[in-house]
Structure formats: C-alpha cells, structure tokens
Design a protein around this motif. Sequence first.
Motif, PDB file in Angstrom:
ATOM      1  N   VAL A   1       0.840  -1.191   0.000  1.00 28.38           N
ATOM      2  CA  VAL A   1       0.000   0.000   0.000  1.00 28.38           C
ATOM      3  C   VAL A   1       0.879   1.247   0.000  1.00 28.38           C
ATOM      4  O   VAL A   1       1.855   1.320   0.765  1.00 28.38           O
ATOM      5  CB  VAL A   1      -0.927   0.012   1.236  1.00 28.38           C
ATOM      6  N   ASN A   2       0.523   2.236  -0.831  1.00 26.87           N
ATOM      7  CA  ASN A   2       1.309   3.477  -0.831  1.00 26.87           C
ATOM      8  C   ASN A   2       1.062   4.251   0.459  1.00 26.87           C
ATOM      9  O   ASN A   2       0.079   4.042   1.156  1.00 26.87           O
ATOM     10  CB  ASN A   2       1.006   4.337  -2.070  1.00 26.87           C
ATOM     11  N   ARG A   3       1.972   5.183   0.770  1.00 22.01           N
ATOM     12  CA  ARG A   3       1.939   5.841   2.072  1.00 22.01           C
ATOM     13  C   ARG A   3       0.667   6.650   2.306  1.00 22.01           C
ATOM     14  O   ARG A   3       0.174   6.739   3.420  1.00 22.01           O
ATOM     15  CB  ARG A   3       3.164   6.751   2.227  1.00 22.01           C
ATOM     16  N   THR A   4       0.127   7.253   1.236  1.00 23.48           N
ATOM     17  CA  THR A   4      -1.087   8.054   1.399  1.00 23.48           C
ATOM     18  C   THR A   4      -2.260   7.187   1.833  1.00 23.48           C
ATOM     19  O   THR A   4      -2.960   7.487   2.815  1.00 23.48           O
ATOM     20  CB  THR A   4      -1.436   8.787   0.089  1.00 23.48           C
ATOM     21  N   LEU A   5      -2.488   6.071   1.106  1.00 25.61           N
ATOM     22  CA  LEU A   5      -3.595   5.180   1.462  1.00 25.61           C
ATOM     23  C   LEU A   5      -3.315   4.441   2.768  1.00 25.61           C
ATOM     24  O   LEU A   5      -4.249   4.105   3.498  1.00 25.61           O
ATOM     25  CB  LEU A   5      -3.860   4.192   0.329  1.00 25.61           C
ATOM     26  N   LEU A   6      -2.044   4.216   3.071  1.00 22.53           N
ATOM     27  CA  LEU A   6      -1.710   3.571   4.337  1.00 22.53           C
ATOM     28  C   LEU A   6      -2.181   4.434   5.507  1.00 22.53           C
ATOM     29  O   LEU A   6      -2.683   3.920   6.514  1.00 22.53           O
ATOM     30  CB  LEU A   6      -0.202   3.330   4.434  1.00 22.53           C
ATOM     31  N   GLY A   7      -2.050   5.752   5.356  1.00 16.90           N
ATOM     32  CA  GLY A   7      -2.542   6.646   6.396  1.00 16.90           C
ATOM     33  C   GLY A   7      -4.043   6.548   6.556  1.00 16.90           C
ATOM     34  O   GLY A   7      -4.569   6.590   7.681  1.00 16.90           O
ATOM     35  N   LYS A   8      -4.764   6.395   5.444  1.00 13.54           N
ATOM     36  CA  LYS A   8      -6.219   6.250   5.516  1.00 13.54           C
ATOM     37  C   LYS A   8      -6.606   4.929   6.172  1.00 13.54           C
ATOM     38  O   LYS A   8      -7.569   4.868   6.936  1.00 13.54           O
ATOM     39  CB  LYS A   8      -6.819   6.341   4.116  1.00 13.54           C
ATOM     40  N   ILE A   9      -5.867   3.871   5.857  1.00 15.97           N
ATOM     41  CA  ILE A   9      -6.149   2.567   6.461  1.00 15.97           C
ATOM     42  C   ILE A   9      -5.909   2.625   7.964  1.00 15.97           C
ATOM     43  O   ILE A   9      -6.721   2.152   8.765  1.00 15.97           O
ATOM     44  CB  ILE A   9      -5.283   1.478   5.803  1.00 15.97           C
ATOM     45  N   ARG A  10      -4.804   3.232   8.357  1.00 13.71           N
ATOM     46  CA  ARG A  10      -4.502   3.380   9.786  1.00 13.71           C
ATOM     47  C   ARG A  10      -5.606   4.156  10.490  1.00 13.71           C
ATOM     48  O   ARG A  10      -6.101   3.751  11.549  1.00 13.71           O
ATOM     49  CB  ARG A  10      -3.164   4.104   9.968  1.00 13.71           C
ATOM     50  N   GLU A  11      -6.025   5.258   9.899  1.00 15.00           N
ATOM     51  CA  GLU A  11      -7.068   6.076  10.508  1.00 15.00           C
ATOM     52  C   GLU A  11      -8.389   5.314  10.596  1.00 15.00           C
ATOM     53  O   GLU A  11      -9.105   5.406  11.602  1.00 15.00           O
ATOM     54  CB  GLU A  11      -7.265   7.355   9.705  1.00 15.00           C
ATOM     55  N   ALA A  12      -8.716   4.532   9.555  1.00 16.77           N
ATOM     56  CA  ALA A  12      -9.962   3.763   9.567  1.00 16.77           C
ATOM     57  C   ALA A  12      -9.951   2.726  10.689  1.00 16.77           C
ATOM     58  O   ALA A  12     -10.953   2.541  11.391  1.00 16.77           O
ATOM     59  CB  ALA A  12     -10.171   3.093   8.210  1.00 16.77           C
TER      60      ALA A  12
END
Length: 269
Positions: free
Chosen positions: A180-191
């Motif tokens: 996962v790229n870093r931008t979407l990884l941040g969204k996954i973490r937040e979710a």
Amino acid sequence: MIQIDNVSKTFGGIQAVRGVSLEVAEGSITGLIGPNGAGKSTLFNMVAGLFPPSEGRVLLDGRDITGLPPHKLFHLGLVRTFQIPHEFSRMTVRENLMVVPPGQSGENLFNAWLRWGRVKQEDSAVLDKVDDVLDFLEITHVADELAGNLSGGQKKLLDLGRTMMTDARMVLLDEPGAGVNRTLLGKIREAIQRLNRERGYTFCVIEHDMDLISALCDPVHVMANGELIASGAMTELRRNEQVREAYLGGGMSGQMGENARPSNQGDAS
C-alpha cells in the motif's frame, strides 16, 4: 476477548507453532510481529478456524472455539482479512459490500418470488448500511467501480468495509499495510483507529511495517521460530535484545521502528 492457551501446530513433523499463550483484550488493537517464518500466520489460521491446533485451545469470550470452522466463527463475530485481498473482481465495490450480510431473504428463490416486499425492505436496509460504510471509509467515489480495478490500498479498504458489513466484534488483520502506498496507508490506519475508538471493534494485527505497528498497537506480541518471545509496548520491544536478535537473525532490516512514531502519537498526521 481472545485467549490463546498453550497452542501448538505440527505439519508433518515440523512444529510451526510451539506452546503459544497470549490474550487479545476486548477493545484493544493488539499487534503480532516477528520475522518471516515465525509462525504468525499459522497462529492466525488456527484462531480463524482454517485448521485446528495440534495442542492447546482458543477461547472467544470464555467460549471454547478451538477448531470451529470459519463460517461458524463468522456468526460469532470473528472474521479475518488476508495479506492478498479476496475481492469479487468482476463485481462493483458496492456489490462486494451488498453480498456480505448473511441470511438475506432474497437469496431464497421462494422469497424472491412471493415475499418481495420483505426482500425489498431488507435490500433497502443493506443499501443504507453500504452507504454508511462507503462514507466512513471515504471510498464513495469508487462505489460503482469494478473491485478488480482498485489499487492495492483501495482493496484493503474494501476488506475493512466487508468486515463492517458483518458487524464483526473481533477482526484479525493480516498485513493491512502490505503493498500500500503511504497516502492510502494513512487512511487505512485512521480507519482502523476510528473503528476501534468509535465503533468498538477489537483488532489483532499482523504487520511487518513497524511504523504502522507503533502507531496502532498496544500491546505487541513478538514471535520467532514458532514461539512467543516477548510482549509489551513497542517502546519496550525496540530495546529488547532477544527481539532485535530475532529480527537480525531473520534477515530483516533490524530497524525495529526506531524512527517510528510512538503509539501514543497514532493520531498525528
């Protein structure tokens, strides 16, 4: 919530997991880390019912679930995701979510013909829930896209969405950050954090990304050579010589997240 009691697994004389005991507390985001071949996925598979342990037992809320198959665990609120997502690639994101809830009346031909009012009412409720999931995960813009066309990170978000459609209580996440790229990884973490904080989900997470583990998880359990070798907060585990040796000996970078954000800063952008 989950209690793993002296669990072992042997495959053809090879002991993949050896006498592991640990707990996943209700309301926690618990991490499970270790070098490749440590036995993490084997342990996950036993908890998830893909195969029974050779020894030991697994409890869910005090109930012995050892060896129960995944479909029965599903109805008890325990689900797992996989490192490689298993979406229905020729169905849209919305359709992938719609098919998840069990026991829908429309699945029965008799009901579809003669109880269409009930089917319509249930479908409306499912669609409302789908809209809630899409909005929560911020993937409404891909709702009508074929799931097979999504990026790796979007597929991981879809996996989370499918767990939300089950009203899962306990979710086993297998490498949510892989590929996962870093931008979407941040969204996954937040979710994950929001599902835990706002909706009461309990998570156990296998992950090789120490930054993600440090941001999400407390406590963290460490496995090596099929055994549990340490447990605690990441700040403690980074200083644990046995843990560092396990990673260095496993051929990994050995960084152990020295530059990662500590877990109490998990909400930082």
